[in-house]
Design a protein around this motif. Structure first.
Motif, short mmCIF file in Angstrom:
data_model
loop_
_atom_site.label_atom_id
_atom_site.label_comp_id
_atom_site.label_asym_id
_atom_site.label_seq_id
_atom_site.Cartn_x
_atom_site.Cartn_y
_atom_site.Cartn_z
N LEU A 22 0.78 -1.42 -0.04
CA LEU A 22 -0.29 -0.36 0.38
C LEU A 22 0.61 1.14 0.32
O LEU A 22 0.62 1.83 -0.89
CB LEU A 22 -0.88 0.09 1.19
CG LEU A 22 -1.62 1.34 1.27
CD1 LEU A 22 -3.40 0.75 0.19
CD2 LEU A 22 -2.47 1.17 2.52
N HIS A 23 1.78 1.27 0.92
CA HIS A 23 2.38 2.80 1.06
C HIS A 23 3.56 2.46 -0.33
O HIS A 23 4.28 3.63 -0.39
CB HIS A 23 3.14 2.62 2.32
CG HIS A 23 1.93 2.92 3.70
ND1 HIS A 23 1.59 3.88 3.20
CD2 HIS A 23 1.40 1.68 4.25
CE1 HIS A 23 0.79 4.19 4.63
NE2 HIS A 23 0.42 2.69 5.32
N GLY A 24 4.14 1.05 -0.46
CA GLY A 24 5.03 1.69 -1.29
C GLY A 24 4.32 2.18 -2.35
O GLY A 24 5.26 2.67 -3.89
N SER A 25 3.19 1.78 -2.86
CA SER A 25 2.99 1.99 -3.97
C SER A 25 2.64 3.70 -4.05
O SER A 25 3.15 4.34 -5.04
CB SER A 25 0.98 1.66 -4.06
OG SER A 25 1.22 -0.10 -4.82
N ILE A 26 2.43 3.88 -2.62
CA ILE A 26 1.54 5.32 -2.84
C ILE A 26 2.93 5.79 -3.19
O ILE A 26 3.09 7.81 -3.52
CB ILE A 26 1.39 5.54 -1.10
CG1 ILE A 26 -0.21 5.38 -1.58
CG2 ILE A 26 0.87 6.80 -1.33
CD1 ILE A 26 -1.02 5.36 0.45
N LEU A 27 4.42 5.65 -2.66
CA LEU A 27 5.29 6.41 -2.62
C LEU A 27 5.60 6.07 -3.86
O LEU A 27 6.73 7.70 -4.52
CB LEU A 27 6.53 6.23 -1.98
CG LEU A 27 6.33 6.08 -0.14
CD1 LEU A 27 7.00 5.86 0.82
CD2 LEU A 27 6.07 7.65 0.17
N PHE A 28 6.07 5.13 -4.83
CA PHE A 28 6.21 5.55 -6.59
C PHE A 28 5.83 6.23 -6.92
O PHE A 28 5.88 5.88 -8.16
CB PHE A 28 6.49 3.22 -6.74
CG PHE A 28 7.61 2.78 -5.39
CD1 PHE A 28 9.27 3.19 -5.98
CD2 PHE A 28 7.67 1.52 -5.23
CE1 PHE A 28 10.35 2.37 -5.39
CE2 PHE A 28 8.31 0.92 -4.90
CZ PHE A 28 10.01 0.82 -5.49
N LEU A 29 3.73 5.90 -6.64
CA LEU A 29 3.59 6.74 -8.20
C LEU A 29 3.79 8.21 -7.23
O LEU A 29 3.49 9.17 -8.53
CB LEU A 29 1.92 6.23 -7.55
CG LEU A 29 1.18 5.49 -7.94
CD1 LEU A 29 -0.46 5.06 -7.30
CD2 LEU A 29 0.75 5.78 -9.39
N THR A 30 4.20 8.32 -5.75
CA THR A 30 4.47 9.85 -5.91
C THR A 30 5.98 10.37 -6.46
O THR A 30 5.92 11.15 -7.04
CB THR A 30 4.66 9.89 -4.46
OG1 THR A 30 3.69 9.81 -4.03
CG2 THR A 30 5.59 11.56 -4.00
N CYS A 31 7.18 9.12 -7.29
CA CYS A 31 8.32 9.60 -7.69
C CYS A 31 7.74 9.71 -9.17
O CYS A 31 8.48 10.36 -9.39
CB CYS A 31 9.41 8.77 -7.24
SG CYS A 31 9.85 7.92 -6.45
#
Length: 334
Positions: free
Chosen positions: A100-109
């Motif tokens: 969940l939080h990996g997806s959020i951070l990679f989408l942010t990148c």
């Protein structure tokens, strides 16, 4: 049924239908889609763009999470019965939150990368380091995700309810007060801050893309870049609206109510149902993320069209052969 306090119980019969159904859907679609994205990007690894490096890590996080879904499907279909042990319980919960939080951070990148490319096309500072910098950023993201989600191994655990072993999602009921500060910190650091960054990037991008093609003597963006940026904005906003925003809103309300000692059982049960109804949709990002890759990669769309064209052409040829064989047999019988 989850016991909270000495007299309060949660009625969660809806989970036996909703969660297995949604998780089965995510597993059946997410597994091949993310595997296809990983293979497609990996084949082009000598010439990977920074955007594709982020997409590769995003697809890897989704793929690892999807692989854990069969355990949860069995668990909820079996009335919350968890026969896989304490370690498996902790790993499954860790995989959910790390994805969940990996997806959020990679989408942010990805969003920041696209923002810089669209709004600062002539700048050179962001191009220094190239692919090596992108890999370092991905490594940093994984470290942040592990650090944010590591306390899950402490809070998630198995327990006994009505003579059945269960796997708690957040924490044991008696640890609700201890979990609350961590749960709120995880929401703020792992969702709210990245979400605010994405909103700022997309608002700036939207203003920039609304300008004329040539603004103050500077070319804003080609038509292809504009279309690609608009598609990405729409899909990422959809991922946040469907998967991330409802889950974190309901989780925050549920955490707050769960720590109120005088909250009536009806209120606790209501917020439990609302939160746990949005929880499976948080896993929908494992299906939506590959769609982001598909619609923002023209070469991938073209290769997919060629593949589909080959498949349909082969089917047409096979049908034509079958017709010829039938005609020949009819002539021989006549």
């Amino acid at each position: 049924v989850e016991n909270i306090g000495p007299r309060c119980t949660y009625k969660e019969d809806f989970k036996r239908i909703l969660l297995p159904a949604v998780y089965s859907f995510v597993f059946l679609l997410g597994l091949p889609l993310n595997a296809a994205v990983i293979l497609k990007i990996w084949k082009a690894r000598p010439n990977l763009s920074r955007n594709n490096i982020y997409m590769l890590n995003l697809a890897t996080a989704d793929f690892l999470y999807v692989m854990s879904l069969p355990l949860l499907i069995y668990n909820y279909a079996s009335h919350d019965y968890w026969p896989f042990g304490e370690l498996a319980c902790k790993l499954v919960r860790f995989q959910f939150y790390s994805n969940l939080h990996g997806s959020i951070l990679f989408l942010t990148c990805i969003s920041i990368q696209r923002y810089v490319g669209i709004c600062h096309p002539l700048a050179t500072w962001h191009k220094q380091g190239g692919r090596r910098l992108a890999w370092c950023i991905c490594g940093g993201v994984w470290l942040v995700v592990v650090a944010l989600c590591a306390p899950t191994f402490h809070f998630a655990s198995t327990g006994i309810q009505r003579n059945r072993t269960v796997c708690y999602d957040l924490s044991r009921p008696e640890h609700s007060l201890d979990y609350y500060p961590y749960g709120m910190a995880l929401t703020c650091l792992g969702f709210l801050l990245p979400f605010m960054g994405v909103v700022v990037c997309y608002c700036r991008m939207a203003c920039f893309l609304c300008r004329p093609v040539s603004y103050q003597g500077v070319s804003v963006a080609t038509g292809e870049k504009r279309d690609k940026a608009v598609r990405m904005i729409i899909i990422v906003v959809a991922v946040f609206c469907i998967s991330f925003l409802p889950f974190h809103l309901t989780k925050t309300m549920y955490l707050l109510v769960r720590t109120l000692p005088k909250a009536p059982c009806e209120m606790r049960n209501l917020f439990s149902v609302i939160y746990k109804s949005t929880r499976p949709f948080a896993s929908m990002n494992s299906v939506l993320d590959p769609i982001l890759f598909y619609f923002t990669q023209p070469r991938y769309r073209k290769s997919t069209r060629r593949f589909m064209l080959k498949v349909t052409t082969l089917k047409d040829k096979e049908r034509e052969r079958e017709r010829e064989v039938k005609n020949m047999l009819m002539k021989e019988s006549a």
